[in-house]
Design a protein around this motif. Structure first.
Motif, PDB file in Angstrom:
ATOM      1  N   ALA A 175      29.108  47.991  36.730  1.00  0.00           N
ATOM      2  CA  ALA A 175      29.263  48.968  37.807  1.00  0.00           C
ATOM      3  C   ALA A 175      28.946  48.316  39.146  1.00  0.00           C
ATOM      4  N   GLY A 176      29.819  48.523  40.124  1.00  0.00           N
ATOM      5  CA  GLY A 176      29.613  47.940  41.445  1.00  0.00           C
ATOM      6  C   GLY A 176      30.183  46.549  41.612  1.00  0.00           C
ATOM      7  N   TYR A 177      30.663  45.927  40.553  1.00  0.00           N
ATOM      8  CA  TYR A 177      31.252  44.589  40.644  1.00  0.00           C
ATOM      9  C   TYR A 177      32.629  44.657  41.314  1.00  0.00           C
ATOM     10  N   ARG A 178      32.938  43.624  42.075  1.00  0.00           N
ATOM     11  CA  ARG A 178      34.291  43.445  42.592  1.00  0.00           C
ATOM     12  C   ARG A 178      35.092  42.692  41.529  1.00  0.00           C
ATOM     13  N   LEU A 179      36.207  43.273  41.120  1.00  0.00           N
ATOM     14  CA  LEU A 179      37.058  42.683  40.099  1.00  0.00           C
ATOM     15  C   LEU A 179      38.515  42.798  40.534  1.00  0.00           C
TER      16      LEU A 179
ATOM     17  N   VAL B 158      48.964  35.545  44.233  1.00  0.00           N
ATOM     18  CA  VAL B 158      47.832  34.846  43.624  1.00  0.00           C
ATOM     19  C   VAL B 158      46.547  35.494  44.131  1.00  0.00           C
ATOM     20  N   ASN B 159      45.698  35.904  43.214  1.00  0.00           N
ATOM     21  CA  ASN B 159      44.455  36.586  43.601  1.00  0.00           C
ATOM     22  C   ASN B 159      43.358  36.286  42.592  1.00  0.00           C
ATOM     23  N   VAL B 160      42.269  35.733  43.081  1.00  0.00           N
ATOM     24  CA  VAL B 160      41.092  35.447  42.252  1.00  0.00           C
ATOM     25  C   VAL B 160      39.876  36.019  42.967  1.00  0.00           C
ATOM     26  N   VAL B 161      39.066  36.755  42.232  1.00  0.00           N
ATOM     27  CA  VAL B 161      37.878  37.394  42.808  1.00  0.00           C
ATOM     28  C   VAL B 161      36.643  36.939  42.047  1.00  0.00           C
ATOM     29  N   GLU B 162      35.606  36.565  42.775  1.00  0.00           N
ATOM     30  CA  GLU B 162      34.340  36.172  42.168  1.00  0.00           C
ATOM     31  C   GLU B 162      33.235  37.119  42.616  1.00  0.00           C
ATOM     32  N   ASP B 163      32.480  37.620  41.682  1.00  0.00           N
ATOM     33  CA  ASP B 163      31.320  38.452  41.994  1.00  0.00           C
ATOM     34  C   ASP B 163      30.245  38.195  40.944  1.00  0.00           C
ATOM     35  N   ARG B 164      29.141  37.641  41.405  1.00  0.00           N
ATOM     36  CA  ARG B 164      28.054  37.260  40.511  1.00  0.00           C
ATOM     37  C   ARG B 164      28.578  36.351  39.389  1.00  0.00           C
ATOM     38  N   GLU B 165      28.394  36.687  38.133  1.00  0.00           N
ATOM     39  CA  GLU B 165      28.809  35.764  37.071  1.00  0.00           C
ATOM     40  C   GLU B 165      30.278  35.907  36.682  1.00  0.00           C
TER      41      GLU B 165
ATOM     42  N   GLN C 105      44.271  38.160  38.928  1.00  0.00           N
ATOM     43  CA  GLN C 105      45.097  39.378  38.931  1.00  0.00           C
ATOM     44  C   GLN C 105      46.202  39.384  37.886  1.00  0.00           C
ATOM     45  N   GLN C 106      46.929  38.282  37.735  1.00  0.00           N
ATOM     46  CA  GLN C 106      48.061  38.236  36.794  1.00  0.00           C
ATOM     47  C   GLN C 106      48.447  36.778  36.523  1.00  0.00           C
ATOM     48  N   PRO C 107      49.507  36.545  35.720  1.00  0.00           N
ATOM     49  CA  PRO C 107      49.832  35.172  35.316  1.00  0.00           C
ATOM     50  C   PRO C 107      50.026  34.176  36.448  1.00  0.00           C
ATOM     51  N   PHE C 108      50.497  34.634  37.609  1.00  0.00           N
ATOM     52  CA  PHE C 108      50.706  33.712  38.715  1.00  0.00           C
ATOM     53  C   PHE C 108      49.380  33.255  39.335  1.00  0.00           C
ATOM     54  N   SER C 109      48.286  33.848  38.875  1.00  0.00           N
ATOM     55  CA  SER C 109      46.954  33.463  39.358  1.00  0.00           C
ATOM     56  C   SER C 109      46.253  32.507  38.402  1.00  0.00           C
TER      57      SER C 109
ATOM     58  N   ASP D  18      39.945  44.969  43.455  1.00  0.00           N
ATOM     59  CA  ASP D  18      40.664  44.340  44.557  1.00  0.00           C
ATOM     60  C   ASP D  18      42.036  43.889  44.086  1.00  0.00           C
ATOM     61  N   ARG D  19      43.082  44.370  44.753  1.00  0.00           N
ATOM     62  CA  ARG D  19      44.442  43.994  44.374  1.00  0.00           C
ATOM     63  C   ARG D  19      45.223  43.545  45.597  1.00  0.00           C
ATOM     64  N   LEU D  20      45.960  42.445  45.465  1.00  0.00           N
ATOM     65  CA  LEU D  20      46.855  42.001  46.521  1.00  0.00           C
ATOM     66  C   LEU D  20      48.261  42.492  46.199  1.00  0.00           C
ATOM     67  N   GLY D  21      49.233  42.068  46.997  1.00  0.00           N
ATOM     68  CA  GLY D  21      50.606  42.499  46.796  1.00  0.00           C
ATOM     69  C   GLY D  21      51.182  42.048  45.470  1.00  0.00           C
ATOM     70  N   LEU D  22      52.343  42.578  45.167  1.00  0.00           N
ATOM     71  CA  LEU D  22      53.031  42.308  43.908  1.00  0.00           C
ATOM     72  C   LEU D  22      53.153  40.812  43.645  1.00  0.00           C
ATOM     73  N   TRP D  23      52.587  40.356  42.521  1.00  0.00           N
ATOM     74  CA  TRP D  23      52.667  38.987  42.026  1.00  0.00           C
ATOM     75  C   TRP D  23      51.980  37.959  42.925  1.00  0.00           C
TER      76      TRP D  23
END
Length: 297
Positions: A216-220, A265-272, A277-281, A258-263
């Motif tokens: 709960a409260g994590y950015r994903l 590249v998106n990587v989010v880090e929060d604590r551990e 987001q998807q295969p292109f990432s 957290d979501r970026l536009g369609l397809w």
């Protein structure tokens, strides 16, 4: 001179043989001498996913979401240990066996398939119950690739919930990509009731069941609702509609999604936790997860 030359040739041959042997060990996930530690790789046991209106989709893990991060994990010196609910071998979603996920290179795609075929441990996953017997303290991190299959069994698997709770409590790197983040729902007190409420279109009920969620409260980030919609429908990839959206499930559980536009590249880090987001990432995600593993030592 002849003797010295012969000795050099023999030493060279031994060196090449040793290099091949080490590479073989690394690919099979059985290297012991120089490993940095073991990384638990969580897979679904399911190859089909239930959709709405009684339809099904023939799924599996997504090829690049497993192969690209896994290759980086192994090359960094870590030993993968595969596990799923039933301990059964599974394969990739046929739709993921596409060069579009490999910069348009059919050669890279074919090499990815060949690489995974050479990872012998992937053919013999352990069960979650067996992992629980040994505990999570022997692992340095956990990695969950996507594909739709995790939505079928991982989200509600109580043993997985215990495993992930162990990693969370120890603050060990947890890498999840695409639909893999949905597996974190398994750590809810009643994940089955939670997902049933989502599938029934009762988000408020689901929210009331999302108590004491470890994340709960994590950015994903996760496969977005717009990306899901793009592949839904009778004429699209899935051939139907999903029971509920992974992004909505994580948000209802208490995550900041957290979501970026369609397809994109998106990587989010929060604590551990490191999420993609998807295969292109997959490439950026793999780099971030390995860096997290190295920095956690």
């Amino acid at each position: 001179m002849t003797i010295l030359k012969s000795q050099k040739i023999n030493l060279l041959r031994k060196g090449i043989a040793s290099a091949i042997l080490l590479a073989s060990f690394a690919a099979s996930g059985t290297a012991q001498a120089s490993e940095r530690g073991k990384v638990l790789v969580i897979l679904s046991s399911e190859q089909t996913v239930a959709l709405r209106d009684g339809k099904t989709y023939h799924a599996g893990y997504y090829l690049d979401e497993l192969e690209i991060p896994l290759r980086k994990i192994i090359e960094a010196g870590y030993t993968p240990v595969f596990a799923n609910p039933k301990g059964n071998p599974v394969t990739f979603d046929k739709a993921s066996n596409d060069k579009i996920f490999y910069d348009g290179s059919d050669k890279k795609r074919a090499e990815a398939v060949s690489y995974l075929e050479g990872v012998d441990a992937l053919k013999h996953p352990q069960t979650f119950k067996n992992i629980l017997k040994g505990g999570t303290k022997t692992f340095v991190g956990v990695f969950i690739p996507g594909g739709w299959s995790p939505m079928q069994d991982l989200t509600t698997d109580k043993d997985l919930g215990k495993i992930l709770t162990g990693f969370h409590q120890q603050g060990k790197p947890t890498g999840v990509i695409c639909h893999g983040p949905a597996a974190l729902i398994s750590t809810l007190p009643d994940a089955a009731a939670f997902t049933q409420a989502l599938a029934a279109g009762k988000p408020e009920l689901a929210g009331s069941l999302a108590k004491n969620w470890p994340y709960a409260g994590y950015r994903l980030t996760v496969f977005s609702r717009s990306e899901e919609s793009a592949v839904e429908g009778a004429q699209a990839q899935l051939g139907g509609n999903v029971s509920y959206y992974a992004a909505d499930g994580l948000a209802q559980a208490g995550a900041h999604v957290d979501r970026l536009g369609l397809w994109a590249v998106n990587v989010v880090e929060d604590r551990e936790v490191v999420s993609g987001q998807q295969p292109f990432s997959s490439d950026a995600f793999g780099n971030a997860f390995v860096a997290k593993l190295k920095n956690s030592l």
